[in-house]
Design a protein around this motif. Structure first.
Motif, mmCIF file in Angstrom:
data_model
loop_
_atom_site.group_PDB
_atom_site.id
_atom_site.type_symbol
_atom_site.label_atom_id
_atom_site.label_comp_id
_atom_site.label_asym_id
_atom_site.label_seq_id
_atom_site.Cartn_x
_atom_site.Cartn_y
_atom_site.Cartn_z
ATOM 1 N N LYS A 9 0.813 -1.210 0.000
ATOM 2 C CA LYS A 9 0.000 0.000 0.000
ATOM 3 C C LYS A 9 0.851 1.267 0.000
ATOM 4 C CE LYS A 9 -3.987 -1.881 2.439
ATOM 5 N NZ LYS A 9 -4.874 -1.690 3.593
ATOM 6 N N GLY A 10 2.169 1.116 -0.020
ATOM 7 C CA GLY A 10 3.052 2.275 -0.030
ATOM 8 C C GLY A 10 3.278 2.872 1.347
ATOM 9 N N GLN A 11 3.057 2.082 2.382
ATOM 10 C CA GLN A 11 3.205 2.571 3.744
ATOM 11 C C GLN A 11 4.449 1.987 4.397
ATOM 12 O OE1 GLN A 11 -0.465 1.179 5.411
ATOM 13 N NE2 GLN A 11 -1.627 2.936 4.668
ATOM 14 N N ILE A 12 4.919 2.680 5.451
ATOM 15 C CA ILE A 12 6.001 2.144 6.257
ATOM 16 C C ILE A 12 5.570 2.178 7.711
ATOM 17 C CG2 ILE A 12 7.877 2.797 4.694
ATOM 18 C CD1 ILE A 12 8.400 5.196 6.546
ATOM 19 N N THR A 13 6.155 1.323 8.521
ATOM 20 C CA THR A 13 5.906 1.321 9.953
ATOM 21 C C THR A 13 7.195 1.714 10.643
ATOM 22 O OG1 THR A 13 4.260 -0.441 9.747
ATOM 23 C CG2 THR A 13 5.222 -0.099 11.918
ATOM 24 N N LEU A 14 7.118 2.730 11.487
ATOM 25 C CA LEU A 14 8.289 3.162 12.230
ATOM 26 C C LEU A 14 8.421 2.314 13.495
ATOM 27 C CD1 LEU A 14 7.917 7.033 11.944
ATOM 28 C CD2 LEU A 14 9.275 5.509 10.531
ATOM 29 N N ARG A 15 9.636 1.880 13.765
ATOM 30 C CA ARG A 15 9.882 1.057 14.940
ATOM 31 C C ARG A 15 9.722 1.886 16.205
ATOM 32 N NH1 ARG A 15 15.520 -1.319 13.407
ATOM 33 N NH2 ARG A 15 15.877 -0.252 15.373
ATOM 34 N N LYS A 16 9.487 1.170 17.307
ATOM 35 C CA LYS A 16 9.254 1.820 18.589
ATOM 36 C C LYS A 16 10.411 2.735 18.982
ATOM 37 C CE LYS A 16 7.904 0.704 23.304
ATOM 38 N NZ LYS A 16 7.603 -0.373 24.245
ATOM 39 N N ASP A 17 11.650 2.310 18.755
ATOM 40 C CA ASP A 17 12.795 3.133 19.139
ATOM 41 C C ASP A 17 12.843 4.446 18.345
ATOM 42 O OD1 ASP A 17 13.432 1.524 16.881
ATOM 43 O OD2 ASP A 17 15.576 1.843 17.207
ATOM 44 N N ILE A 18 12.387 4.416 17.103
ATOM 45 C CA ILE A 18 12.347 5.636 16.296
ATOM 46 C C ILE A 18 11.256 6.572 16.822
ATOM 47 C CG2 ILE A 18 11.890 6.583 13.994
ATOM 48 C CD1 ILE A 18 13.112 4.000 12.862
ATOM 49 N N LEU A 19 10.091 6.012 17.155
ATOM 50 C CA LEU A 19 9.006 6.821 17.707
ATOM 51 C C LEU A 19 9.419 7.459 19.025
ATOM 52 C CD1 LEU A 19 6.007 4.442 16.949
ATOM 53 C CD2 LEU A 19 6.713 6.464 15.672
ATOM 54 N N GLN A 20 10.139 6.703 19.854
ATOM 55 C CA GLN A 20 10.612 7.248 21.124
ATOM 56 C C GLN A 20 11.634 8.359 20.893
ATOM 57 O OE1 GLN A 20 11.934 3.663 23.080
ATOM 58 N NE2 GLN A 20 9.977 3.388 24.119
ATOM 59 N N ALA A 21 12.515 8.168 19.920
ATOM 60 C CA ALA A 21 13.517 9.197 19.614
ATOM 61 C C ALA A 21 12.844 10.486 19.136
ATOM 62 C CB ALA A 21 14.493 8.689 18.558
ATOM 63 N N LEU A 22 11.739 10.354 18.407
ATOM 64 C CA LEU A 22 10.987 11.524 17.948
ATOM 65 C C LEU A 22 10.148 12.136 19.065
ATOM 66 C CD1 LEU A 22 9.685 10.295 14.470
ATOM 67 C CD2 LEU A 22 11.262 12.190 14.877
ATOM 68 N N GLY A 23 9.877 11.330 20.093
ATOM 69 C CA GLY A 23 9.031 11.806 21.184
ATOM 70 C C GLY A 23 7.574 11.839 20.818
ATOM 71 N N VAL A 24 7.126 10.873 19.994
ATOM 72 C CA VAL A 24 5.733 10.837 19.572
ATOM 73 C C VAL A 24 5.048 9.587 20.106
ATOM 74 C CG1 VAL A 24 6.066 12.246 17.520
ATOM 75 C CG2 VAL A 24 6.311 9.783 17.354
ATOM 76 N N ARG A 25 3.735 9.692 20.225
ATOM 77 C CA ARG A 25 2.896 8.592 20.686
ATOM 78 C C ARG A 25 1.745 8.422 19.704
ATOM 79 N NH1 ARG A 25 2.506 11.673 26.123
ATOM 80 N NH2 ARG A 25 0.966 12.626 24.817
ATOM 81 N N PRO A 26 0.990 7.346 19.836
ATOM 82 C CA PRO A 26 -0.171 7.174 18.954
ATOM 83 C C PRO A 26 -1.085 8.396 19.010
ATOM 84 C CG PRO A 26 0.241 5.151 20.144
ATOM 85 C CD PRO A 26 1.170 6.186 20.727
ATOM 86 N N GLY A 27 -1.493 8.863 17.853
ATOM 87 C CA GLY A 27 -2.351 10.033 17.743
ATOM 88 C C GLY A 27 -1.593 11.330 17.502
ATOM 89 N N ASP A 28 -0.277 11.337 17.796
ATOM 90 C CA ASP A 28 0.530 12.532 17.519
ATOM 91 C C ASP A 28 0.763 12.645 16.019
ATOM 92 O OD1 ASP A 28 0.681 13.072 20.205
ATOM 93 O OD2 ASP A 28 2.743 12.383 20.440
ATOM 94 N N LYS A 29 1.262 13.783 15.611
ATOM 95 C CA LYS A 29 1.526 14.018 14.192
ATOM 96 C C LYS A 29 3.012 14.273 13.980
ATOM 97 C CE LYS A 29 -3.035 15.873 13.482
ATOM 98 N NZ LYS A 29 -3.805 15.672 12.325
ATOM 99 N N VAL A 30 3.475 13.969 12.777
ATOM 100 C CA VAL A 30 4.856 14.242 12.400
ATOM 101 C C VAL A 30 4.868 15.037 11.107
ATOM 102 C CG1 VAL A 30 5.849 12.206 13.536
ATOM 103 C CG2 VAL A 30 5.071 12.026 11.195
ATOM 104 N N ASP A 31 5.913 15.838 10.938
ATOM 105 C CA ASP A 31 6.107 16.609 9.716
ATOM 106 C C ASP A 31 7.140 15.894 8.851
ATOM 107 O OD1 ASP A 31 4.381 18.723 10.456
ATOM 108 O OD2 ASP A 31 5.975 19.654 11.625
#
Length: 83
Positions: A9-31
């Motif tokens: 579908k052209g999607q990627i899944t970011l690993r938990k360690d990457i999400l933690q490094a960004l400081g994001v949680r489910p429902g947050d947004k990224v640029d």
């Protein structure tokens, strides 16, 4: 460096360690910014802090309304360290 796989579908899944490094949680947004050299940057979206961003934030979070007395009891219990 981390390698991610693109789904059918052209999607990627970011690993938990990457999400933690960004400081994001489910429902947050990224640029996402696409650079001229073909690279992409990903950063956490900063909240504006405006009232417009706050309006509706609790919509559908509370299923049953509570009375003023129930709110006061919860506040008192919180201050007493009971919750």
């Amino acid at each position: 460096m981390t390698t991610l796989t693109i789904t059918a579908k052209g999607q990627i899944t970011l690993r938990k360690d990457i999400l933690q490094a960004l400081g994001v949680r489910p429902g947050d947004k990224v640029d996402v910014q696409v650079l001229p050299n073909g690279q992409v940057t990903l950063s956490r979206t900063r909240r504006s802090g405006s009232i417009e961003g706050f309006i509706g934030v609790l919509h559908d979070k509370v299923t049953t309304p509570v009375s003023i007395d129930e709110m006061n009891e919860a506040i008192a219990a919180g201050w007493a360290g009971e919750q």
